[in-house]
Design a protein around this motif. Structure first.
Motif, mmCIF file in Angstrom:
data_model
loop_
_atom_site.group_PDB
_atom_site.id
_atom_site.type_symbol
_atom_site.label_atom_id
_atom_site.label_comp_id
_atom_site.label_asym_id
_atom_site.label_seq_id
_atom_site.Cartn_x
_atom_site.Cartn_y
_atom_site.Cartn_z
ATOM 1 N N LEU A 30 0.800 -1.343 0.009
ATOM 2 C CA LEU A 30 -0.024 -0.001 -0.158
ATOM 3 C C LEU A 30 0.965 1.065 -0.082
ATOM 4 O O LEU A 30 1.757 1.319 0.888
ATOM 5 C CB LEU A 30 -0.895 0.172 1.090
ATOM 6 C CG LEU A 30 -1.956 1.207 1.331
ATOM 7 C CD1 LEU A 30 -3.170 0.910 0.173
ATOM 8 C CD2 LEU A 30 -2.744 0.763 2.588
ATOM 9 N N MET A 31 0.693 2.133 -1.007
ATOM 10 C CA MET A 31 1.449 3.172 -1.047
ATOM 11 C C MET A 31 1.020 4.482 -0.349
ATOM 12 O O MET A 31 1.568 5.762 -0.594
ATOM 13 C CB MET A 31 1.870 3.718 -2.556
ATOM 14 C CG MET A 31 2.562 2.427 -3.066
ATOM 15 S SD MET A 31 2.770 2.403 -4.875
ATOM 16 C CE MET A 31 3.557 4.110 -5.082
ATOM 17 N N PRO B 159 2.092 2.319 -9.270
ATOM 18 C CA PRO B 159 3.070 3.688 -9.183
ATOM 19 C C PRO B 159 2.989 4.611 -10.303
ATOM 20 O O PRO B 159 3.256 5.714 -10.402
ATOM 21 C CB PRO B 159 4.398 3.109 -8.741
ATOM 22 C CG PRO B 159 4.168 1.791 -7.957
ATOM 23 C CD PRO B 159 2.916 1.537 -8.833
ATOM 24 N N ASN B 160 2.751 3.994 -11.792
ATOM 25 C CA ASN B 160 2.740 4.629 -12.740
ATOM 26 C C ASN B 160 1.497 5.398 -13.048
ATOM 27 O O ASN B 160 1.099 5.890 -14.056
ATOM 28 C CB ASN B 160 3.045 3.834 -13.976
ATOM 29 C CG ASN B 160 4.545 3.158 -13.837
ATOM 30 O OD1 ASN B 160 5.562 3.952 -13.372
ATOM 31 N ND2 ASN B 160 4.875 1.979 -14.142
ATOM 32 N N GLY B 161 0.128 5.192 -12.112
ATOM 33 C CA GLY B 161 -1.036 5.794 -12.477
ATOM 34 C C GLY B 161 -1.810 4.624 -13.265
ATOM 35 O O GLY B 161 -2.842 5.227 -13.616
ATOM 36 N N VAL B 162 -1.346 3.590 -13.300
ATOM 37 C CA VAL B 162 -1.960 2.677 -14.499
ATOM 38 C C VAL B 162 -3.084 1.901 -13.620
ATOM 39 O O VAL B 162 -2.753 1.424 -12.299
ATOM 40 C CB VAL B 162 -1.126 1.687 -14.967
ATOM 41 C CG1 VAL B 162 -1.878 0.477 -15.858
ATOM 42 C CG2 VAL B 162 -0.003 2.375 -16.113
ATOM 43 N N SER B 163 -4.404 1.896 -13.903
ATOM 44 C CA SER B 163 -5.323 1.142 -13.201
ATOM 45 C C SER B 163 -5.229 -0.316 -13.321
ATOM 46 O O SER B 163 -5.094 -0.820 -14.608
ATOM 47 C CB SER B 163 -6.594 1.624 -13.881
ATOM 48 O OG SER B 163 -7.839 1.137 -12.994
ATOM 49 N N ARG C 212 1.472 -0.925 -4.870
ATOM 50 C CA ARG C 212 3.111 -1.316 -5.665
ATOM 51 C C ARG C 212 2.772 -2.778 -5.690
ATOM 52 O O ARG C 212 2.634 -3.453 -4.772
ATOM 53 C CB ARG C 212 4.148 -0.720 -5.022
ATOM 54 C CG ARG C 212 5.345 -1.036 -5.704
ATOM 55 C CD ARG C 212 6.857 -0.676 -5.171
ATOM 56 N NE ARG C 212 6.385 -0.011 -3.903
ATOM 57 C CZ ARG C 212 7.141 1.031 -3.926
ATOM 58 N NH1 ARG C 212 8.066 1.816 -4.772
ATOM 59 N NH2 ARG C 212 6.876 2.029 -2.680
ATOM 60 N N TRP C 213 2.997 -3.341 -7.212
ATOM 61 C CA TRP C 213 3.097 -4.731 -7.426
ATOM 62 C C TRP C 213 4.517 -5.170 -7.499
ATOM 63 O O TRP C 213 5.401 -4.529 -8.201
ATOM 64 C CB TRP C 213 2.550 -4.923 -8.705
ATOM 65 C CG TRP C 213 1.032 -5.420 -8.691
ATOM 66 C CD1 TRP C 213 0.743 -6.667 -9.012
ATOM 67 C CD2 TRP C 213 0.004 -4.533 -8.353
ATOM 68 N NE1 TRP C 213 -0.626 -6.855 -8.862
ATOM 69 C CE2 TRP C 213 -1.020 -5.510 -8.685
ATOM 70 C CE3 TRP C 213 -0.322 -3.319 -8.216
ATOM 71 C CZ2 TRP C 213 -2.484 -5.100 -8.386
ATOM 72 C CZ3 TRP C 213 -1.455 -2.796 -7.914
ATOM 73 C CH2 TRP C 213 -2.596 -3.831 -8.001
#
Length: 97
Positions: free
Chosen positions: A31-32, A84-88, A48-49
């Motif tokens: 969790l970020m 983290p890149n804003g990708v859903s 984050r994966w």
């Protein structure tokens, strides 16, 4: 083993994020942020994966990384998990009526 925290389900819900079945250790979810942002009636949850680097020495066993998050009810009718890149990564409607 630590006791599970008590949750008042009249005020909170649980969000379970599952990475899926993985062939080795080294996979995780993190969790970020301490709180979800509410944008256009959507609770945005940054996660984050984490995957092991290619060639890394990891335990050889099947794992099922997951994250269980307590989330306050109200103010949104959709939850979106972003990386983290804003990708859903996933978006779901809440089950509240």
């Amino acid at each position: 083993m630590p006791a599970l925290p008590e949750i008042d389900f009249s005020e909170y819900g649980l969000l379970l994020i599952w990475m899926g079945r993985q062939p080795t250790g080294g996979f995780a979810l993190e969790l970020m942020a301490d709180e979800a942002k509410i944008e256009k009636r959507t609770a945005v949850v940054p996660v984050r994966w984490i995957e092991p680097q290619k060639g890394a020495m990891v335990i050889q066993m099947v794992t099922n990384p997951f994250l269980s998050i307590r989330i306050a009810k109200g103010g949104f009718d959709r939850i979106e998990v972003i990386d983290p890149n804003g990708v859903s990564r996933v978006a779901v409607k809440t089950m509240e009526k």
